[in-house]
Write a protein that holds these residues in place. Sequence first.
Motif, PDB file in Angstrom:
ATOM      1  N   THR A   1       0.838  -1.198   0.000  1.00 51.03           N
ATOM      2  CA  THR A   1       0.000   0.000   0.000  1.00 51.03           C
ATOM      3  C   THR A   1       0.869   1.242   0.000  1.00 51.03           C
ATOM      4  OG1 THR A   1      -1.755  -1.159   1.201  1.00 51.03           O
ATOM      5  CG2 THR A   1      -1.784   1.244   1.313  1.00 51.03           C
ATOM      6  N   ILE A   2       0.397   2.266  -0.700  1.00 52.42           N
ATOM      7  CA  ILE A   2       0.997   3.595  -0.602  1.00 52.42           C
ATOM      8  C   ILE A   2      -0.115   4.579  -0.243  1.00 52.42           C
ATOM      9  CG2 ILE A   2       2.870   3.151  -2.238  1.00 52.42           C
ATOM     10  CD1 ILE A   2       1.232   4.829  -4.315  1.00 52.42           C
ATOM     11  N   LYS A   3       0.286   5.706   0.296  1.00 51.99           N
ATOM     12  CA  LYS A   3      -0.648   6.789   0.587  1.00 51.99           C
ATOM     13  C   LYS A   3      -0.504   7.843  -0.500  1.00 51.99           C
ATOM     14  CE  LYS A   3      -0.302   6.096   5.576  1.00 51.99           C
ATOM     15  NZ  LYS A   3       0.061   6.713   6.879  1.00 51.99           N
ATOM     16  N   VAL A   4      -1.639   8.394  -0.934  1.00 47.06           N
ATOM     17  CA  VAL A   4      -1.634   9.365  -2.027  1.00 47.06           C
ATOM     18  C   VAL A   4      -2.323  10.646  -1.578  1.00 47.06           C
ATOM     19  CG1 VAL A   4      -2.435   9.851  -4.374  1.00 47.06           C
ATOM     20  CG2 VAL A   4      -1.657   7.552  -3.782  1.00 47.06           C
ATOM     21  N   GLN A   5      -1.616  11.761  -1.777  1.00 48.63           N
ATOM     22  CA  GLN A   5      -2.210  13.081  -1.562  1.00 48.63           C
ATOM     23  C   GLN A   5      -2.452  13.697  -2.928  1.00 48.63           C
ATOM     24  OE1 GLN A   5      -3.246  14.722   1.267  1.00 48.63           O
ATOM     25  NE2 GLN A   5      -4.086  16.108  -0.257  1.00 48.63           N
ATOM     26  N   LEU A   6      -3.687  14.098  -3.190  1.00 40.04           N
ATOM     27  CA  LEU A   6      -4.053  14.693  -4.475  1.00 40.04           C
ATOM     28  C   LEU A   6      -4.106  16.208  -4.373  1.00 40.04           C
ATOM     29  CD1 LEU A   6      -7.039  12.367  -5.484  1.00 40.04           C
ATOM     30  CD2 LEU A   6      -4.690  12.263  -6.341  1.00 40.04           C
ATOM     31  N   LYS A   7      -3.607  16.866  -5.391  1.00 43.86           N
ATOM     32  CA  LYS A   7      -3.715  18.319  -5.528  1.00 43.86           C
ATOM     33  C   LYS A   7      -4.020  18.626  -6.989  1.00 43.86           C
ATOM     34  CE  LYS A   7      -2.547  19.570  -1.323  1.00 43.86           C
ATOM     35  NZ  LYS A   7      -3.498  20.266  -0.446  1.00 43.86           N
ATOM     36  N   ALA A   8      -4.624  19.762  -7.234  1.00 48.96           N
ATOM     37  CA  ALA A   8      -4.921  20.172  -8.607  1.00 48.96           C
ATOM     38  C   ALA A   8      -4.726  21.674  -8.736  1.00 48.96           C
ATOM     39  CB  ALA A   8      -6.353  19.796  -8.983  1.00 48.96           C
TER      40      ALA A   8
END
Length: 196
Positions: free
Chosen positions: A83-90
């Motif tokens: 598993t990895i953790k993902v932070q989304l930005k736009a």
Amino acid sequence: MALAQPEPGGVLAGRIDPRPDARTGPLRGTLATTACMETLQVGYLHAVAAAAGCSLSQPFPDNGIDWHVSHGAPEHVVDDEVTIKVQLKATYQVPPRPDGPTFGFTLDNEHLVKLARSPVAVHKILVVMLVPRERDQWLSAGHDRLDLRHCCYWTNLAGHPVTGRRRTTVRIPTTRIFDDRALCEIMTRVGSGGTP
């Protein structure tokens, strides 16, 4: 039984009197653009995860991390599922196909500290989506595809220093396009005990 066919131009074509000052195109909702950008990038992540054979879960509360992405394969050395953790930005402030090997993206220092922590038990990546400023340019659909614009890029910020007083600009490599192949490669590295 007869099936109804879609009307040319959509169901409402010709049924709504356009206001003289209204733009052409469909009547879009009033949801804030930033909220719509969040929804679009989640759709992008879901599409990439599906193509890569990954599962997604959303932590509640999120505590600064948007998604957990898991990838199962018997070839993984560390575990059969990693598993990895993902932070989304736009952002719409960076044009598509940025010039040069990187583009700048600014994060609050508190958020950067969380993403830059090292060592970690579960690796984290930042995924930044570049979108057109106008919502009517975000996607187009045809009989053979759905195009989302413009692109997501990823980076691992482990060990990145805080340099600003309140915010720090990080550099996102333009070679790291976030797609299904990139996600599979990230998971393969993590599954062998490495970093994203």
